[in-house]
Design a protein around this motif. Structure first.
Motif, PDB file in Angstrom:
ATOM      1  N   PRO A  60      17.502-106.728  69.118  1.00  0.00           N
ATOM      2  CA  PRO A  60      18.127-106.228  68.320  1.00  0.00           C
ATOM      3  C   PRO A  60      19.367-107.300  68.128  1.00  0.00           C
ATOM      4  N   ASP A  63      24.308-105.846  65.451  1.00  0.00           N
ATOM      5  CA  ASP A  63      24.140-104.211  65.188  1.00  0.00           C
ATOM      6  C   ASP A  63      23.061-103.553  65.940  1.00  0.00           C
ATOM      7  N   SER A  65      20.372-103.610  65.431  1.00  0.00           N
ATOM      8  CA  SER A  65      18.815-103.366  64.778  1.00  0.00           C
ATOM      9  C   SER A  65      17.659-104.351  64.732  1.00  0.00           C
ATOM     10  N   LYS A  77      13.864-101.737  59.012  1.00  0.00           N
ATOM     11  CA  LYS A  77      15.057-101.824  59.914  1.00  0.00           C
ATOM     12  C   LYS A  77      14.381-100.872  61.185  1.00  0.00           C
ATOM     13  N   THR A  79      15.575 -99.883  65.591  1.00  0.00           N
ATOM     14  CA  THR A  79      16.028 -99.383  66.431  1.00  0.00           C
ATOM     15  C   THR A  79      15.375 -99.603  67.730  1.00  0.00           C
TER      16      THR A  79
END
Ligand code: SF4
Length: 357
Positions: A60, A63, A65, A77, A79
């Motif tokens: 990650p 941010d 992501s 993208k 997460t």
């Protein structure tokens, strides 16, 4: 994309990202939870197949992501769901909560209440895909979680992590109740602490009166998992469990649906163990007619099991099953979203829910 990811697996540049991936243990394992768009899915990361996957995910960034790449080209993208807060706690007698239950996907609390199974110690009877003994042998869990421990952990998982439902599975302790009794105690222990929907998973108990007792103990939905559907595949892959005939399962499904309701009884079918797509869909048709939700999941060859180097099903094979099955469950009004608790509701181990209309 989910279907491809679950067949090929994923290489990670940073294994520490997100929720710690589980290795070994009962049921699906060796996965990592990742979120693509608004869906969290479990993707194999520790399997042999994953080592050569065309998919790779970065760690990650600032941010939170990460980038998902296919053959080196960025395609999405993603997460990683954050590590569960309840993992930092322990019981008064010093057992870490994460040894008692684990966070699955991003909102499911899952545990194997009894880590022993009558079939597991003898490879002549054990399910060839199962790793239930590994996590116990490596001291990553405890053999029996008491109702009090489960209630305590469930309460904190709800408070700290917003867990929405619970999955209780068990090794098969005997051929009489086949785990129903320990699941009743466990569910009652949780419901005494926190009001949360619970799925219990076991083989069909000999006496169907157990279904009523399970509901009365606080179990909301029931999973009785076929895993494979063709007699030859069942005998080869799960020689012990195959002694419980398909007819016995169908009989038990019929009784259980009368107690828990249509769509609140489910089964897990592992595609890729040798059953043809046609055989799987034919069994699903029968199950749906009984009111049972057939959760078809790509088989994951788990490290340390006899099937560790078996191939995972190809995306093409899964495409011959899941779109048709999605249409079948939708037409029958048995959607995953309507299930109160459990794997079918969670859906993270399969792309099936993406095909429901
Ligand atoms: S589908 Fe079942 S096994 Fe898979 S992550 Fe969800 S609760 Fe866990």
């Amino acid at each position: 994309m989910i279907l491809d990811l679950q067949s090929y697996g994923l290489r990670l540049t940073d294994h520490r990202a997100g929720i710690t991936a589980r290795k070994g243990g009962a049921g699906p394992t060796d996965h990592k939870a990742i979120t693509i768009g608004d869906r969290t899915v479990m993707v194999p990361v520790y399997t042999d197949t994953a080592k050569t996957s065309p998919f790779e995910a970065t760690g990650p960034g600032l941010d939170g992501s990460a980038i998902l790449l296919r053959d080196g080209t960025p395609i999405a993208k993603i997460t990683y769901p954050r590590q569960a807060r309840f993992y930092a706690l322990q019981t008064f007698d010093g057992i870490p909560y994460w040894k008692i239950a684990q966070l699955h996907s991003n909102d499911v609390l899952a545990t194997t209440v009894l880590q022993n199974c009558i079939r597991y110690t003898d490879r002549a009877t054990s399910c060839q895909f199962c790793a239930i003994g590994q996590s116990l042998a490596e001291n990553r869990t405890i053999a029996h979680k008491t109702p009090e421990q489960l209630g305590e952990v469930a309460r904190m998982a709800v408070l700290l992590d917003g867990v929405k439902h619970v999955v209780l599975t068990t090794g098969t302790p005997n051929v009489i109740d086949r785990g129903a009794a320990v699941l009743c105690e466990s569910a009652a222990g949780i419901k005494a602490q926190v009001d949360i929907p619970i799925q219990a998973q076991c083989e069909p108990p000999r006496d169907h009166a157990w279904f009523g007792k399970m509901r009365d103990a606080g179990i909301d939905t029931l999973g009785m998992h076929l895993e494979a559907v063709t007699p030859e595949v069942r005998a080869r892959i799960m020689p012990g469990k195959a002694t419980v005939s398909m007819e016995r399962y169908y009989d038990a499904f019929d009784s259980a649906v009368k107690i828990f309701g249509r769509g609140q009884v489910s089964t897990y079918i592992l595609a890729g163990l040798g059953d043809t797509a046609e055989a799987i869909l034919e069994s699903c048709e029968k199950l749906i007619a009984l009111g049972v939700y057939p959760f078809v999941v790509p088989f994951v060859p788990v490290s340390g099991t006899p099937l560790a180097s078996a191939p995972a099903p190809t995306p093409e094979f899964m495409r011959r099953i899941l779109p048709a099955l999605g249409r079948m469950v939708s037409a029958a009004g048995l959607r995953s979203a309507d299930i109160k608790a459990g794997c079918g509701k969670c859906g993270a181990c399969s792309a099936l829910a993406s095909y429901e209309g």
